[in-house]
Design a protein around this motif. Structure first.
Motif, PDB file in Angstrom:
ATOM      1  N   VAL A 161     -17.619 -28.397 -89.603  1.00 47.29           N
ATOM      2  CA  VAL A 161     -19.046 -28.728 -89.668  1.00 47.29           C
ATOM      3  C   VAL A 161     -19.385 -27.669 -90.540  1.00 47.29           C
ATOM      4  O   VAL A 161     -18.843 -26.544 -90.555  1.00 47.29           O
ATOM      5  CB  VAL A 161     -20.061 -28.300 -88.786  1.00 47.29           C
ATOM      6  N   ARG A 162     -20.837 -27.760 -91.914  1.00 46.60           N
ATOM      7  CA  ARG A 162     -20.858 -26.621 -92.797  1.00 46.60           C
ATOM      8  C   ARG A 162     -22.636 -26.828 -93.161  1.00 46.60           C
ATOM      9  O   ARG A 162     -23.028 -27.858 -93.328  1.00 46.60           O
ATOM     10  CB  ARG A 162     -20.055 -27.180 -94.366  1.00 46.60           C
ATOM     11  N   THR A 163     -22.935 -25.986 -93.237  1.00 48.83           N
ATOM     12  CA  THR A 163     -24.424 -25.990 -93.482  1.00 48.83           C
ATOM     13  C   THR A 163     -24.826 -24.738 -94.243  1.00 48.83           C
ATOM     14  O   THR A 163     -24.571 -24.244 -94.588  1.00 48.83           O
ATOM     15  CB  THR A 163     -25.455 -25.244 -91.750  1.00 48.83           C
ATOM     16  N   LEU A 164     -25.475 -25.799 -95.236  1.00 48.19           N
ATOM     17  CA  LEU A 164     -25.936 -25.626 -96.601  1.00 48.19           C
ATOM     18  C   LEU A 164     -27.791 -25.254 -96.827  1.00 48.19           C
ATOM     19  O   LEU A 164     -28.386 -25.995 -96.483  1.00 48.19           O
ATOM     20  CB  LEU A 164     -25.284 -25.405 -97.808  1.00 48.19           C
ATOM     21  N   ARG A 165     -27.701 -23.912 -97.061  1.00 46.26           N
ATOM     22  CA  ARG A 165     -29.277 -24.098 -97.895  1.00 46.26           C
ATOM     23  C   ARG A 165     -29.961 -23.751 -98.922  1.00 46.26           C
ATOM     24  O   ARG A 165     -29.449 -22.955 -99.493  1.00 46.26           O
ATOM     25  CB  ARG A 165     -30.342 -22.999 -96.573  1.00 46.26           C
ATOM     26  N   TRP A 166     -30.790 -24.144 -99.294  1.00 43.32           N
ATOM     27  CA  TRP A 166     -32.017 -24.184-100.615  1.00 43.32           C
ATOM     28  C   TRP A 166     -32.929 -22.788-100.601  1.00 43.32           C
ATOM     29  O   TRP A 166     -33.834 -23.151 -99.531  1.00 43.32           O
ATOM     30  CB  TRP A 166     -31.845 -24.993-101.489  1.00 43.32           C
ATOM     31  N   ASN A 167     -32.864 -22.123-101.075  1.00 41.15           N
ATOM     32  CA  ASN A 167     -34.215 -21.189-101.487  1.00 41.15           C
ATOM     33  C   ASN A 167     -34.100 -20.622 -99.904  1.00 41.15           C
ATOM     34  O   ASN A 167     -35.976 -20.363-100.109  1.00 41.15           O
ATOM     35  CB  ASN A 167     -35.433 -22.001-101.667  1.00 41.15           C
ATOM     36  N   GLN A 168     -33.484 -19.964 -99.786  1.00 41.17           N
ATOM     37  CA  GLN A 168     -33.627 -19.896 -98.613  1.00 41.17           C
ATOM     38  C   GLN A 168     -33.566 -18.337 -98.709  1.00 41.17           C
ATOM     39  O   GLN A 168     -32.430 -17.321-100.093  1.00 41.17           O
ATOM     40  CB  GLN A 168     -32.478 -19.547 -97.600  1.00 41.17           C
ATOM     41  N   GLY A 169     -34.758 -16.996 -98.386  1.00 41.56           N
ATOM     42  CA  GLY A 169     -34.380 -15.831 -98.967  1.00 41.56           C
ATOM     43  C   GLY A 169     -35.843 -14.958 -98.376  1.00 41.56           C
ATOM     44  O   GLY A 169     -37.165 -15.473 -97.673  1.00 41.56           O
ATOM     45  N   LYS A 182     -22.069 -32.647 -92.043  1.00 41.38           N
ATOM     46  CA  LYS A 182     -21.282 -32.530 -91.005  1.00 41.38           C
ATOM     47  C   LYS A 182     -20.764 -33.564 -90.510  1.00 41.38           C
ATOM     48  O   LYS A 182     -20.469 -34.583 -91.481  1.00 41.38           O
ATOM     49  CB  LYS A 182     -22.111 -32.330 -89.820  1.00 41.38           C
ATOM     50  N   VAL A 183     -19.606 -33.415 -90.271  1.00 44.52           N
ATOM     51  CA  VAL A 183     -18.986 -34.733 -90.168  1.00 44.52           C
ATOM     52  C   VAL A 183     -18.240 -35.003 -88.604  1.00 44.52           C
ATOM     53  O   VAL A 183     -18.259 -33.919 -88.030  1.00 44.52           O
ATOM     54  CB  VAL A 183     -17.449 -34.822 -91.074  1.00 44.52           C
ATOM     55  N   ILE A 191     -17.934 -39.491 -93.054  1.00 47.80           N
ATOM     56  CA  ILE A 191     -18.806 -37.860 -93.703  1.00 47.80           C
ATOM     57  C   ILE A 191     -20.511 -38.433 -93.073  1.00 47.80           C
ATOM     58  O   ILE A 191     -20.993 -38.987 -93.418  1.00 47.80           O
ATOM     59  CB  ILE A 191     -19.026 -37.483 -95.221  1.00 47.80           C
ATOM     60  N   GLU A 192     -21.089 -37.868 -92.059  1.00 48.58           N
ATOM     61  CA  GLU A 192     -22.714 -38.056 -92.245  1.00 48.58           C
ATOM     62  C   GLU A 192     -23.296 -36.494 -92.605  1.00 48.58           C
ATOM     63  O   GLU A 192     -23.450 -34.962 -92.859  1.00 48.58           O
ATOM     64  CB  GLU A 192     -23.037 -37.662 -90.828  1.00 48.58           C
ATOM     65  N   ILE A 193     -23.777 -36.657 -93.752  1.00 51.75           N
ATOM     66  CA  ILE A 193     -24.854 -35.898 -94.556  1.00 51.75           C
ATOM     67  C   ILE A 193     -26.534 -35.910 -93.698  1.00 51.75           C
ATOM     68  O   ILE A 193     -26.734 -37.227 -94.110  1.00 51.75           O
ATOM     69  CB  ILE A 193     -24.530 -36.273 -95.883  1.00 51.75           C
TER      70      ILE A 193
END
Length: 225
Positions: A161-169, A182-183, A191-193
């Motif tokens: 399971v991987r979590t990626l985020r954009w524009n976090q700051g 995640k899968v 694979i489920e995105i």
């Protein structure tokens, strides 16, 4: 409670006789496994580390209990709910007779358990590889953050399971654009995105990242030719 020397000696003798009948090149006796509390002798298979525990039954002293055990190195989520084999035999049987019972009644179950464990391990490692591949593609999107799985994730089987985020700051909140990759561990899933809180521009960037490695589409004119 201290185990009587005769019982320890009988267990060790039975284990050694059973190994000789099963094949001393394939099985060995682990002498460390004769503790004082509810003693057991342990047979270890050289090929894969699978084990067989031999104990006196608690409520029937005239019988031995033999229980299959998956290799020590098997992570818990690979061995969950797998039947490994459990039989009882009369204490009057010789090691050769016990070995025949093991071959006929216990080893088929233990071998099937080892095969299932290996299949689960392979599926999990395949899932991890696939999700890592997609995570690397998604990290091409500008302003992407996300840490790889740590040791605790790997121990618990959560490295698929991987979590990626954009524009976090600074100046952002949990509602800022982010995506989760995640899968599922289910046997037939892929694979489920899951993407949420994305703007239209962010969604386009995600699609470009995911399709960058796909073969170029054949032009319609060539298909019509």
């Amino acid at each position: 409670m201290t185990t009587s020397p005769p019982l320890r000696a009988e267990l060790l003798a039975l284990a050694e006789e059973t190994v000789q009948a099963l094949g001393p090149d394939e099985w060995t006796v682990d002498p460390r496994r004769i503790p004082d509390w509810h003693p057991c002798a342990e047979l270890v298979r050289a090929e894969d580390g699978a084990r067989i525990l031999i104990q006196q039954e608690r409520l029937r002293s005239g019988r031995w209990n033999l229980h299959g055990v998956l290799p020590d190195s098997t992570t818990y989520y690979y061995r969950h709910d797998i039947e490994t084999g459990d039989i009882t035999v009369t204490r009057a049987k010789s090691g050769a007779q016990v070995a025949r019972d093991v071959q006929r009644r216990l080893l088929p179950v233990l071998d099937a358990a080892v095969a299932e464990m290996s299949a689960r391990q392979h599926r999990h490692l395949t899932d991890v590889h696939e999700v890592d591949t997609i995570a690397r593609q998604l990290k091409r999107v500008p302003l992407t953050t996300g840490r790889p799985p740590g040791e605790a994730n790997r121990r618990n089987g959560e490295d698929n399971v991987r979590t990626l985020r954009w524009n976090q700051g600074p100046g952002t909140s949990f509602r800022s654009p982010h995506a989760e990759v995640k899968v599922s561990r289910a046997r037939f899933s892929g694979i489920e995105i899951t993407c949420s809180h994305l703007t239209a521009d962010m969604a386009e960037a995600v699609l470009r990242a995911l399709t960058a490695s796909l073969p170029a589409a054949v032009p319609a004119a060539e298909l019509a030719a």
